[in-house]
Design a protein around this motif. Structure first.
Motif, PDB file in Angstrom:
ATOM      1  N   ALA A 216       0.836  -1.207   0.000  1.00 14.04           N
ATOM      2  CA  ALA A 216       0.000   0.000   0.000  1.00 14.04           C
ATOM      3  C   ALA A 216       0.870   1.256   0.000  1.00 14.04           C
ATOM      4  CB  ALA A 216      -0.944  -0.005   1.203  1.00 14.04           C
ATOM      5  N   ARG A 217       1.959   1.249   0.781  1.00 14.04           N
ATOM      6  CA  ARG A 217       2.876   2.394   0.776  1.00 14.04           C
ATOM      7  C   ARG A 217       3.485   2.581  -0.605  1.00 14.04           C
ATOM      8  NH1 ARG A 217       4.472   0.177   5.661  1.00 14.04           N
ATOM      9  NH2 ARG A 217       6.348  -0.727   4.725  1.00 14.04           N
ATOM     10  N   GLY A 218       3.892   1.475  -1.223  1.00 14.44           N
ATOM     11  CA  GLY A 218       4.463   1.548  -2.563  1.00 14.44           C
ATOM     12  C   GLY A 218       3.459   2.060  -3.584  1.00 14.44           C
ATOM     13  N   LEU A 219       2.225   1.599  -3.473  1.00 14.50           N
ATOM     14  CA  LEU A 219       1.176   2.096  -4.370  1.00 14.50           C
ATOM     15  C   LEU A 219       0.974   3.596  -4.209  1.00 14.50           C
ATOM     16  CD1 LEU A 219      -1.532  -0.694  -4.159  1.00 14.50           C
ATOM     17  CD2 LEU A 219      -0.440   0.149  -6.247  1.00 14.50           C
ATOM     18  N   PHE A 220       0.971   4.063  -2.961  1.00 17.51           N
ATOM     19  CA  PHE A 220       0.784   5.492  -2.733  1.00 17.51           C
ATOM     20  C   PHE A 220       1.947   6.290  -3.316  1.00 17.51           C
ATOM     21  CE2 PHE A 220       1.065   9.400  -0.240  1.00 17.51           C
ATOM     22  CZ  PHE A 220      -0.154   9.951  -0.579  1.00 17.51           C
ATOM     23  N   LEU A 221       3.164   5.818  -3.088  1.00 24.71           N
ATOM     24  CA  LEU A 221       4.324   6.504  -3.658  1.00 24.71           C
ATOM     25  C   LEU A 221       4.256   6.517  -5.186  1.00 24.71           C
ATOM     26  CD1 LEU A 221       7.171   5.156  -1.349  1.00 24.71           C
ATOM     27  CD2 LEU A 221       6.190   7.466  -1.375  1.00 24.71           C
ATOM     28  N   GLY A 222       3.825   5.401  -5.764  1.00 20.11           N
ATOM     29  CA  GLY A 222       3.678   5.336  -7.215  1.00 20.11           C
ATOM     30  C   GLY A 222       2.614   6.289  -7.726  1.00 20.11           C
ATOM     31  N   ALA A 223       1.493   6.355  -7.022  1.00 19.38           N
ATOM     32  CA  ALA A 223       0.416   7.265  -7.423  1.00 19.38           C
ATOM     33  C   ALA A 223       0.882   8.718  -7.300  1.00 19.38           C
ATOM     34  CB  ALA A 223      -0.827   7.018  -6.576  1.00 19.38           C
ATOM     35  N   GLU A 224       1.600   9.037  -6.243  1.00 14.80           N
ATOM     36  CA  GLU A 224       2.138  10.391  -6.080  1.00 14.80           C
ATOM     37  C   GLU A 224       3.112  10.728  -7.207  1.00 14.80           C
ATOM     38  OE1 GLU A 224       2.024  13.019  -3.651  1.00 14.80           O
ATOM     39  OE2 GLU A 224       0.104  12.117  -3.119  1.00 14.80           O
ATOM     40  N   HIS A 225       3.904   9.752  -7.607  1.00 14.06           N
ATOM     41  CA  HIS A 225       4.855   9.963  -8.704  1.00 14.06           C
ATOM     42  C   HIS A 225       4.110  10.249 -10.006  1.00 14.06           C
ATOM     43  CE1 HIS A 225       8.434   9.582 -11.127  1.00 14.06           C
ATOM     44  NE2 HIS A 225       7.784   8.719 -11.896  1.00 14.06           N
ATOM     45  N   VAL A 226       3.110   9.442 -10.308  1.00 16.99           N
ATOM     46  CA  VAL A 226       2.323   9.654 -11.527  1.00 16.99           C
ATOM     47  C   VAL A 226       1.632  11.019 -11.473  1.00 16.99           C
ATOM     48  CG1 VAL A 226       0.310   8.856 -12.841  1.00 16.99           C
ATOM     49  CG2 VAL A 226       2.018   7.211 -12.047  1.00 16.99           C
ATOM     50  N   LEU A 227       1.120  11.397 -10.324  1.00 19.37           N
ATOM     51  CA  LEU A 227       0.485  12.704 -10.180  1.00 19.37           C
ATOM     52  C   LEU A 227       1.485  13.822 -10.482  1.00 19.37           C
ATOM     53  CD1 LEU A 227      -1.892  14.516  -9.358  1.00 19.37           C
ATOM     54  CD2 LEU A 227      -1.114  14.291  -6.981  1.00 19.37           C
ATOM     55  N   GLY A 228       2.697  13.696  -9.982  1.00 25.74           N
ATOM     56  CA  GLY A 228       3.715  14.715 -10.239  1.00 25.74           C
ATOM     57  C   GLY A 228       4.033  14.849 -11.718  1.00 25.74           C
ATOM     58  N   VAL A 229       4.194  13.721 -12.390  1.00 29.70           N
ATOM     59  CA  VAL A 229       4.473  13.743 -13.825  1.00 29.70           C
ATOM     60  C   VAL A 229       3.274  14.305 -14.579  1.00 29.70           C
ATOM     61  CG1 VAL A 229       4.943  12.290 -15.849  1.00 29.70           C
ATOM     62  CG2 VAL A 229       6.145  11.867 -13.692  1.00 29.70           C
ATOM     63  N   SER A 230       2.088  13.893 -14.183  1.00 29.10           N
ATOM     64  CA  SER A 230       0.871  14.371 -14.821  1.00 29.10           C
ATOM     65  C   SER A 230       0.693  15.873 -14.627  1.00 29.10           C
ATOM     66  CB  SER A 230      -0.330  13.607 -14.257  1.00 29.10           C
ATOM     67  OG  SER A 230      -1.515  14.044 -14.869  1.00 29.10           O
ATOM     68  N   ASN A 231       1.042  16.383 -13.455  1.00 25.98           N
ATOM     69  CA  ASN A 231       0.933  17.817 -13.212  1.00 25.98           C
ATOM     70  C   ASN A 231       1.823  18.632 -14.149  1.00 25.98           C
ATOM     71  OD1 ASN A 231      -1.049  17.944 -11.255  1.00 25.98           O
ATOM     72  ND2 ASN A 231       0.392  17.738  -9.566  1.00 25.98           N
ATOM     73  N   ASP A 232       2.904  18.021 -14.610  1.00 26.96           N
ATOM     74  CA  ASP A 232       3.772  18.699 -15.578  1.00 26.96           C
ATOM     75  C   ASP A 232       3.190  18.687 -16.987  1.00 26.96           C
ATOM     76  OD1 ASP A 232       5.610  19.238 -13.591  1.00 26.96           O
ATOM     77  OD2 ASP A 232       6.853  17.488 -14.037  1.00 26.96           O
ATOM     78  N   ARG A 233       2.165  17.883 -17.226  1.00 24.85           N
ATOM     79  CA  ARG A 233       1.566  17.744 -18.547  1.00 24.85           C
ATOM     80  C   ARG A 233       0.140  18.276 -18.640  1.00 24.85           C
ATOM     81  NH1 ARG A 233       3.293  11.512 -20.059  1.00 24.85           N
ATOM     82  NH2 ARG A 233       5.528  11.888 -20.042  1.00 24.85           N
TER      83      ARG A 233
END
Length: 116
Positions: free
Chosen positions: A23-40
Motif C-alpha cells: 500500500a505504501r508503494g502504491l501510494f508513492l507510485g500514485a504520487e509519482h504519476v500525479l507529479g508527472v501528470s501535473n507537468d503535462r
C-alpha cells in the motif's frame, strides 16, 4: 539418524506488514504519476492542476490518481484542443504509461524493505 524439527510460523503479522508495504508503494507510485501528470496537465490558470489527488484503497490494494476540475475529463479526452508547449490531452493516461516501470520499482522497493 533422522532428526525431527518443529517450526511454528505465524504468517499473519508478516502478511499484514507486506500488505502495508504494498500500500505504501502504491501510494508513492500514485504520487509519482500525479507529479508527472501535473507537468503535462493543460494549464491556463492552474485550477485543474491544483485539483489533482493521489489515493490508495488499502483493502483492495488499488491506487487512484484523479483531477476534480469541472472540465478535467474534457481536457483529457479532447485531442483537438490546443495546449501550451509541454501540456497535452491524455495527460494522466500518458503519464501512467510512461512511468509504469518507475511505479513498479517504487512498489517493489517498499516490499523489499518490509522483507528485511
Amino acid at each position: 539418524m533422522p532428526q525431527n524439527f518443529r517450526l511454528n510460523f505465524n504468517g499473519a503479522p508478516a502478511a499484514r506488514e507486506l500488505r502495508a508495504a504494498a500500500a505504501r508503494g502504491l501510494f508513492l507510485g500514485a504520487e509519482h504519476v500525479l507529479g508527472v501528470s501535473n507537468d503535462r496537465v493543460p494549464l491556463d490558470e492552474g485550477f485543474l492542476q491544483n485539483t489533482g489527488i493521489a489515493s490508495v484503497d488499502e483493502g483492495d490494494l488499488t491506487a487512484m490518481v484523479s483531477y476534480d476540475g469541472p472540465y478535467a475529463v474534457v481536457q483529457h479526452e479532447r485531442l483537438d484542443f490546443r495546449h501550451a508547449p509541454g501540456r497535452e490531452a491524455k495527460y494522466l493516461e500518458n503519464s501512467l504509461n510512461s512511468e509504469r516501470q518507475q511505479v513498479q520499482a517504487l512498489i517493489a522497493a517498499q516490499i523489499r524493505r518490509a522483507l528485511r
